[in-house]
Write a protein that holds these residues in place. Structure first.
Motif, PDB file in Angstrom:
ATOM      1  N   PHE A   1       0.865  -1.185   0.000  1.00 27.25           N
ATOM      2  CA  PHE A   1       0.000   0.000   0.000  1.00 27.25           C
ATOM      3  C   PHE A   1       0.896   1.228   0.000  1.00 27.25           C
ATOM      4  CE2 PHE A   1      -2.458   3.343   2.139  1.00 27.25           C
ATOM      5  CZ  PHE A   1      -3.613   3.338   1.380  1.00 27.25           C
TER       6      PHE A   1
ATOM      7  N   GLY B   1     -12.863   4.944 -12.329  1.00 26.55           N
ATOM      8  CA  GLY B   1     -12.364   3.576 -12.292  1.00 26.55           C
ATOM      9  C   GLY B   1     -10.842   3.577 -12.168  1.00 26.55           C
TER      10      GLY B   1
ATOM     11  N   THR C   1     -11.121   1.064  -3.897  1.00 31.57           N
ATOM     12  CA  THR C   1     -11.163  -0.214  -3.179  1.00 31.57           C
ATOM     13  C   THR C   1      -9.946  -0.369  -2.291  1.00 31.57           C
ATOM     14  OG1 THR C   1     -12.449  -1.236  -4.932  1.00 31.57           O
ATOM     15  CG2 THR C   1     -11.243  -2.722  -3.482  1.00 31.57           C
ATOM     16  N   ARG C   2      -8.788  -0.020  -2.853  1.00 26.61           N
ATOM     17  CA  ARG C   2      -7.554  -0.184  -2.093  1.00 26.61           C
ATOM     18  C   ARG C   2      -7.561   0.666  -0.826  1.00 26.61           C
ATOM     19  NH1 ARG C   2      -2.544  -3.035  -3.253  1.00 26.61           N
ATOM     20  NH2 ARG C   2      -1.750  -3.027  -1.136  1.00 26.61           N
TER      21      ARG C   2
ATOM     22  N   ARG D   1     -18.348   4.208  -8.275  1.00 25.25           N
ATOM     23  CA  ARG D   1     -17.927   5.268  -9.191  1.00 25.25           C
ATOM     24  C   ARG D   1     -18.857   6.466  -9.077  1.00 25.25           C
ATOM     25  NH1 ARG D   1     -15.427   1.849 -14.365  1.00 25.25           N
ATOM     26  NH2 ARG D   1     -13.931   0.721 -13.076  1.00 25.25           N
TER      27      ARG D   1
ATOM     28  N   ARG E   1       6.079  -0.919  -8.468  1.00 20.50           N
ATOM     29  CA  ARG E   1       5.484  -1.899  -9.383  1.00 20.50           C
ATOM     30  C   ARG E   1       6.470  -2.293 -10.481  1.00 20.50           C
ATOM     31  NH1 ARG E   1       2.985  -1.954  -5.436  1.00 20.50           N
ATOM     32  NH2 ARG E   1       0.736  -1.661  -5.209  1.00 20.50           N
TER      33      ARG E   1
ATOM     34  N   PRO F   1      -3.769   5.246 -10.404  1.00 20.23           N
ATOM     35  CA  PRO F   1      -2.989   4.065 -10.009  1.00 20.23           C
ATOM     36  C   PRO F   1      -3.130   2.875 -10.961  1.00 20.23           C
ATOM     37  CG  PRO F   1      -4.150   4.943  -8.108  1.00 20.23           C
ATOM     38  CD  PRO F   1      -4.591   5.745  -9.294  1.00 20.23           C
TER      39      PRO F   1
ATOM     40  N   LEU G   1      -6.571  -9.795 -12.206  1.00 22.39           N
ATOM     41  CA  LEU G   1      -7.335  -8.574 -11.948  1.00 22.39           C
ATOM     42  C   LEU G   1      -8.773  -8.816 -12.392  1.00 22.39           C
ATOM     43  CD1 LEU G   1      -5.208  -5.601 -13.355  1.00 22.39           C
ATOM     44  CD2 LEU G   1      -5.947  -5.898 -11.004  1.00 22.39           C
TER      45      LEU G   1
ATOM     46  N   ARG H   1     -12.842  -6.030 -15.580  1.00 17.57           N
ATOM     47  CA  ARG H   1     -13.031  -4.605 -15.882  1.00 17.57           C
ATOM     48  C   ARG H   1     -11.772  -3.800 -15.675  1.00 17.57           C
ATOM     49  NH1 ARG H   1     -14.397  -4.837 -10.680  1.00 17.57           N
ATOM     50  NH2 ARG H   1     -13.266  -3.231  -9.532  1.00 17.57           N
TER      51      ARG H   1
HETATM   52  N1  LIG Z   1      -2.517   3.474  -2.376  1.00 19.27           N
HETATM   53  C1  LIG Z   1      -2.246   2.450  -3.191  1.00 19.27           C
HETATM   54  N2  LIG Z   1      -1.143   1.698  -2.991  1.00 19.27           N
HETATM   55  C2  LIG Z   1      -0.852   0.681  -3.802  1.00 19.27           C
HETATM   56  N3  LIG Z   1      -1.597   0.299  -4.849  1.00 19.27           N
HETATM   57  C3  LIG Z   1      -2.714   1.007  -5.107  1.00 19.27           C
HETATM   58  C4  LIG Z   1      -3.090   2.113  -4.302  1.00 19.27           C
HETATM   59  N4  LIG Z   1      -4.238   2.628  -4.801  1.00 19.27           N
HETATM   60  C5  LIG Z   1      -4.565   1.863  -5.852  1.00 19.27           C
HETATM   61  N5  LIG Z   1      -3.662   0.889  -6.047  1.00 19.27           N
HETATM   62  C6  LIG Z   1      -3.707  -0.157  -7.063  1.00 19.27           C
HETATM   63  O1  LIG Z   1      -4.241   0.388  -8.261  1.00 19.27           O
HETATM   64  C7  LIG Z   1      -5.201  -0.488  -8.831  1.00 19.27           C
HETATM   65  C8  LIG Z   1      -6.545   0.204  -8.941  1.00 19.27           C
HETATM   66  O2  LIG Z   1      -7.003   0.522  -7.639  1.00 19.27           O
HETATM   67  P1  LIG Z   1      -8.482   0.109  -7.141  1.00 19.27           P
HETATM   68  O3  LIG Z   1      -8.829  -1.257  -7.594  1.00 19.27           O
HETATM   69  O4  LIG Z   1      -8.543   0.380  -5.680  1.00 19.27           O
HETATM   70  O5  LIG Z   1      -9.348   1.169  -7.958  1.00 19.27           O
HETATM   71  P2  LIG Z   1     -10.911   1.445  -7.879  1.00 19.27           P
HETATM   72  O6  LIG Z   1     -11.074   2.919  -7.742  1.00 19.27           O
HETATM   73  O7  LIG Z   1     -11.524   0.597  -6.814  1.00 19.27           O
HETATM   74  O8  LIG Z   1     -11.399   0.982  -9.333  1.00 19.27           O
HETATM   75  P3  LIG Z   1     -12.835   0.421  -9.794  1.00 19.27           P
HETATM   76  O9  LIG Z   1     -13.732   1.625  -9.947  1.00 19.27           O
HETATM   77  O10 LIG Z   1     -12.567  -0.268 -11.094  1.00 19.27           O
HETATM   78  O11 LIG Z   1     -13.322  -0.527  -8.749  1.00 19.27           O
HETATM   79  C9  LIG Z   1      -5.232  -1.733  -7.960  1.00 19.27           C
HETATM   80  O12 LIG Z   1      -4.393  -2.724  -8.503  1.00 19.27           O
HETATM   81  C10 LIG Z   1      -4.700  -1.233  -6.632  1.00 19.27           C
HETATM   82  O13 LIG Z   1      -4.088  -2.258  -5.883  1.00 19.27           O
END
Ligand SMILES: Nc1ncnc2c1ncn2[C@@H]1O[C@H](COP(=O)(O)OP(=O)(O)OP(=O)(O)O)[C@@H](O)[C@H]1O
Ligand SMILES: [Mg+2]
Length: 303
Positions: A26, A54, A59-60, A156, A199, A228, A264, A267
């Protein structure tokens, strides 16, 4: 009744949770993380929705906040993946399954769930709510009947429910354009660049920021708007392309940003999939508007 049937809570046992283990580090987001946790720990805040594009990291961030708060919810923290769900009933069933409620009677499941959660000090993380927003009023009913329950939602789009606290998740911090000759050290502090480096090292362990590649890395992160998901997709190619070569290809970023990890969600495997997923959630009128806007953008660009 045997002791195991009693509702007694042991103060020694850690609260239960089903949070998925993350396989990558993270990065950053300290201010956002604190803000979300502070909201969730505020007494009368019951519903927090993380909104944003998106792949922006909703989620993270939600998972990290939920994991940090496990000790504050003695009856547990539960993750509910709503991404594959389209119907209200299925959403309620997914929540019931996540908290371990088995369907036992012929009462409506939502009533059953309300009874089950009534005295529970619990946090539910409802992930990817955007395609079941029609279920929001029913799900939010839970908050009325279960006074100790809190909901952390990612979507979203906002749910537009009373009492909803909306927290827009911004893209990751990007290198400032006016930072003319930034040092490697300064650049490494920037969230989006740290994500890029970490990464990239997954596929190329000896990858590091150097005076040669730093300007290209910084430029890639800005061109990808600090998103990200886009940065992760770009770094997946770092064993084939140097940052300088990647940069030349970012212009056609739809083509470049293929080849994300195969585990992954579909989507998120390419940036295109992410945009398609959002597009499919629009109603036909909105889809037409979207089509018009993309044509408009093409004209602006080529002009
Ligand atoms: N703070 C963070 N540290 C490390 N990796 C991150 C971080 N924020 C996002 N990521 C990585 O970036 C990618 C996209 O993040 P995430 O899945 O949380 O997006 P999301 O906004 O939930 O997208 P969606 O709308 O498609 O659900 C993931 O692989 C996640 O692990
Ligand atoms: Mg998500």
């Amino acid at each position: 009744a045997p002791a195991s049937d009693s509702q007694q809570k042991s103060p020694l046992k850690p609260p239960p949770n089903n949070l998925p283990v993350q396989l990558t580090s993270f990065i950053g987001r300290q201010a956002e993380l604190k803000a979300v946790k502070d909201l969730l720990m505020t007494g009368d805040v019951r519903l927090v929705t993380l909104t944003g594009l998106g792949g922006t990291g909703k989620t993270r961030l939600a998972l990290q906040a939920a994991a940090d708060l496990i000790d504050h919810f003695e009856d547990g923290v539960f993750f509910v993946d709503l991404a594959p769900i389209r119907e209200t009933e299925a959403a309620i069933a997914a929540i019931a399954r996540a908290v371990g409620l088995r369907e036992t009677s012929d009462r409506p499941l939502l009533d059953e769930l309300k009874g089950y959660l009534r005295d529970q000090r619990m946090l539910l993380l409802l992930d990817n709510f955007e395609q079941v927003t029609a279920a929001a009023p029913r799900v939010v009913e839970l908050l009325q009947d279960c006074p100790q329950l809190k909901l952390l939602v990612t979507s979203r789009e906002a749910l537009h429910m009373r009492g909803e606290h909306i927290f827009p998740v911004p893209p990751m911090a990007m290198p400032k354009v006016d930072l003319k000759q930034p040092s490697i050290e300064q650049l490494t502090q920037i969230e989006s660049i740290r994500l890029f480096i970490e990464r990239a090292q997954l596929v190329k362990p000896d990858f590091g920021l150097t005076t040669e590649n730093a300007p290209a890395v910084a430029e890639i992160c800005s061109r990808l708007d600090g998103l990200p998901l886009a940065i992760e997709l770009a770094t997946a190619r770092i064993s084939l392309f140097s940052p300088q070569a990647l940069l030349e290809r970012v212009g056609s970023r739809m083509k470049l940003l293929r080849g994300g990890a195969r585990d992954l969600p579909v989507r998120q495997q390419t940036l295109r999939d992410t945009i398609d997923w959002s597009y499919e959630l629009l109603d036909p009128g909105e889809q037409r508007l979207f089509a018009l806007l993309s044509v408009f953008r093409l004209h602006v660009r080529s002009g």
